[in-house]
Scaffold this motif. Sequence first.
Motif, PDB file in Angstrom:
ATOM      1  N   LEU A 268       4.043  13.944  -6.358  1.00 41.72           N
ATOM      2  CA  LEU A 268       3.949  15.126  -6.606  1.00 41.72           C
ATOM      3  C   LEU A 268       5.315  16.874  -7.112  1.00 41.72           C
ATOM      4  N   PRO A 269       4.935  17.394  -7.308  1.00 44.98           N
ATOM      5  CA  PRO A 269       6.243  18.104  -8.158  1.00 44.98           C
ATOM      6  C   PRO A 269       7.413  17.903  -6.837  1.00 44.98           C
ATOM      7  N   ASN A 270       7.155  18.277  -5.704  1.00 46.52           N
ATOM      8  CA  ASN A 270       8.227  18.791  -4.895  1.00 46.52           C
ATOM      9  C   ASN A 270       8.456  16.327  -4.626  1.00 46.52           C
ATOM     10  N   ASP A 271       8.415  15.434  -5.207  1.00 50.01           N
ATOM     11  CA  ASP A 271       8.574  14.306  -5.624  1.00 50.01           C
ATOM     12  C   ASP A 271       8.523  13.727  -4.198  1.00 50.01           C
ATOM     13  N   GLU A 272       7.722  14.508  -3.593  1.00 48.18           N
ATOM     14  CA  GLU A 272       6.871  13.626  -2.392  1.00 48.18           C
ATOM     15  C   GLU A 272       5.221  12.527  -3.513  1.00 48.18           C
ATOM     16  N   ILE A 273       5.084  11.507  -2.794  1.00 47.39           N
ATOM     17  CA  ILE A 273       4.488  10.517  -3.134  1.00 47.39           C
ATOM     18  C   ILE A 273       2.902  10.591  -2.379  1.00 47.39           C
ATOM     19  N   ILE A 274       1.994  10.712  -3.570  1.00 44.31           N
ATOM     20  CA  ILE A 274       1.077  10.347  -2.505  1.00 44.31           C
ATOM     21  C   ILE A 274      -0.093   8.600  -2.642  1.00 44.31           C
ATOM     22  N   VAL A 275      -0.052   8.162  -2.015  1.00 46.72           N
ATOM     23  CA  VAL A 275      -1.615   6.219  -2.416  1.00 46.72           C
ATOM     24  C   VAL A 275      -1.933   7.364  -3.275  1.00 46.72           C
ATOM     25  N   ASN A 276      -2.905   7.066  -4.588  1.00 49.84           N
ATOM     26  CA  ASN A 276      -4.176   6.988  -4.501  1.00 49.84           C
ATOM     27  C   ASN A 276      -4.736   5.587  -4.534  1.00 49.84           C
ATOM     28  N   GLU A 277      -4.495   4.879  -4.452  1.00 47.86           N
ATOM     29  CA  GLU A 277      -5.834   3.113  -4.447  1.00 47.86           C
ATOM     30  C   GLU A 277      -4.814   1.919  -4.888  1.00 47.86           C
ATOM     31  N   LEU A 278      -5.285   1.193  -3.592  1.00 51.29           N
ATOM     32  CA  LEU A 278      -4.510  -0.619  -3.852  1.00 51.29           C
ATOM     33  C   LEU A 278      -5.629  -1.518  -4.933  1.00 51.29           C
ATOM     34  N   ALA A 279      -4.809  -2.493  -5.584  1.00 51.30           N
ATOM     35  CA  ALA A 279      -5.294  -3.071  -6.544  1.00 51.30           C
ATOM     36  C   ALA A 279      -4.526  -4.462  -6.084  1.00 51.30           C
ATOM     37  N   PRO A 280      -5.508  -5.592  -5.329  1.00 50.01           N
ATOM     38  CA  PRO A 280      -4.772  -7.041  -5.103  1.00 50.01           C
ATOM     39  C   PRO A 280      -4.314  -7.512  -6.228  1.00 50.01           C
ATOM     40  N   ARG A 281      -3.879  -7.817  -7.502  1.00 52.71           N
ATOM     41  CA  ARG A 281      -3.699  -8.480  -8.464  1.00 52.71           C
ATOM     42  C   ARG A 281      -3.202  -7.997  -9.226  1.00 52.71           C
ATOM     43  N   PRO A 282      -2.942  -8.255 -10.615  1.00 48.23           N
ATOM     44  CA  PRO A 282      -1.966  -7.683 -11.924  1.00 48.23           C
ATOM     45  C   PRO A 282      -2.882  -6.259 -12.049  1.00 48.23           C
ATOM     46  N   HIS A 283      -1.942  -5.825 -12.542  1.00 49.39           N
ATOM     47  CA  HIS A 283      -2.760  -4.571 -13.069  1.00 49.39           C
ATOM     48  C   HIS A 283      -2.646  -3.793 -14.425  1.00 49.39           C
ATOM     49  N   ASN A 284      -3.714  -3.072 -15.615  1.00 48.60           N
ATOM     50  CA  ASN A 284      -3.300  -2.663 -16.247  1.00 48.60           C
ATOM     51  C   ASN A 284      -2.092  -1.984 -16.702  1.00 48.60           C
ATOM     52  N   SER A 285      -1.357  -1.679 -15.707  1.00 43.29           N
ATOM     53  CA  SER A 285      -0.076  -0.814 -16.717  1.00 43.29           C
ATOM     54  C   SER A 285       1.261  -1.625 -15.874  1.00 43.29           C
ATOM     55  N   GLY A 286       0.215  -2.921 -15.882  1.00 40.23           N
ATOM     56  CA  GLY A 286       2.478  -4.020 -15.925  1.00 40.23           C
ATOM     57  C   GLY A 286       2.221  -5.438 -17.111  1.00 40.23           C
ATOM     58  N   HIS A 287       0.341  -5.035 -18.071  1.00 48.44           N
ATOM     59  CA  HIS A 287       1.122  -5.288 -19.210  1.00 48.44           C
ATOM     60  C   HIS A 287       2.515  -5.725 -20.016  1.00 48.44           C
ATOM     61  N   HIS A 288       3.187  -4.279 -19.809  1.00 49.62           N
ATOM     62  CA  HIS A 288       4.376  -3.878 -19.783  1.00 49.62           C
ATOM     63  C   HIS A 288       5.446  -5.220 -19.960  1.00 49.62           C
ATOM     64  N   THR A 289       5.205  -5.847 -18.166  1.00 58.15           N
ATOM     65  CA  THR A 289       6.455  -7.014 -18.067  1.00 58.15           C
ATOM     66  C   THR A 289       6.132  -7.608 -18.756  1.00 58.15           C
TER      67      THR A 289
END
Length: 384
Positions: A268-289
């Motif tokens: 959020l604009p005030n730097d608050e974090i809201i959890v959207n969802e969980l995945a119990p495995r490697p994730h597309n957003s971590g391919h760069h690693t």
Amino acid sequence: MLSSSFRLQPSAFSLSLGILGSGQLGQMIAMAAKKMGHRVLVYDLLPGGPAASVADEMIVAPFDDEKALRDFASRVDLITLEFENIPAASLELLASLRPLHPSPHVVRICQDRVLEKEFLQKHGFPVAPFRVITSVEELVAAVRELKTDAILKTATLGYDGKGQVSIAANASVAELQQAWAALHAERAVLEKRINFCAEGSVIVARSTSGEISSFPPQENSHARGILDVSRAPARFSEKVLREAEGMGGKIVEALEVVGLLTIEFFLLPNDEIIVNELAPRPHNSGHHTIESSKTSQFEQIVRAATGASLGSTELVKPALMLNLLGDLWKAGEPDWKPFLGHPEISLHLYGKKEAKPGRKMGHVTFTGEHREELLQQAKESFKS
Ligand SMILES: Nc1ncnc2c1ncn2[C@@H]1O[C@H](COP(=O)(O)OP(=O)(O)O)[C@@H](O)[C@H]1O
Ligand SMILES: [Mg+2]
């Protein structure tokens, strides 16, 4: 007479790893496992698939075929998975036969948005306001109660933005009836549409010995509900980065995950974090690693699941990842030559037989100080 070669016993270190699912995540887990000297057996409903091309062997059978599941378990030392939509009874069976990481308990929660949200809420992690919906009457009541634009999501089997319908705060009963019918679900979650300024994810590993290690969070942007670009490092404040990692560690502990857990979140604009969802495995957003980090997310899951110590998650190179969807194949396969001659560009193609709109066919990682320019050039080249 002395022989010029040594006959080796199978390495004590080398294990046989079973992977449920033969997609690109399974492929990259298999590559990491093979690099570390393990054998890989893949299980999927259909033959072929990206992971099959890397694995030593494959079992082709439905995910509820008890005989095939028993055969699979008997041929491996331990099991992991690349997607969570596997019947609970099958996971219970496998876990009774071999170590299964993540456990059926973790998968059961992560494969059901209702259980996932209730788990997060119960443990005090921030989630978007939501209501559980099992009928159109409940939907109408919930929309009137939340009084906000919202998203209706199926409890199970949704992915890449599928199984979701937008709901306006002032939707009429007829529109809500239509939305409920369009979802084809028995259970769903209605959640407030969040006005986020950014999306992020944090990938956390927990090993069999309880060691926890988080990758630095990445910043994600989506197009049509599908991940488009991930950036590492994320352009978030130090405070947000620390909080996301800390929250990730706490969620992993609360869930008692062994393996990897990816936490998708809204900022959020005030730097608050809201959890959207969980995945119990490697994730597309971590391919760069694979290119950016001392240890890739795929090596990390293998380490965590096999009881090896976890690898360093240090980001050694800033990176951007761009997903390559089947839409790019509209006029035939794109020309990859420009992607192959540059030292800061890594092209990954998963070898899928057929390109379809929205299907993930590959990804490109751009590293180094000119990565944003390289990304823009790539996007331009796909337009022409
Ligand atoms: N409550 C929400 N508010 C705003 N955008 C949302 C919300 N839920 C989902 N989205 C958008 O849709 C994308 C996909 O939704 P998500 O719940 O992560 O499902 P999937 O399993 O398809 O990834 C999110 O990454 C985000 O861009
Ligand atoms: Mg998501």
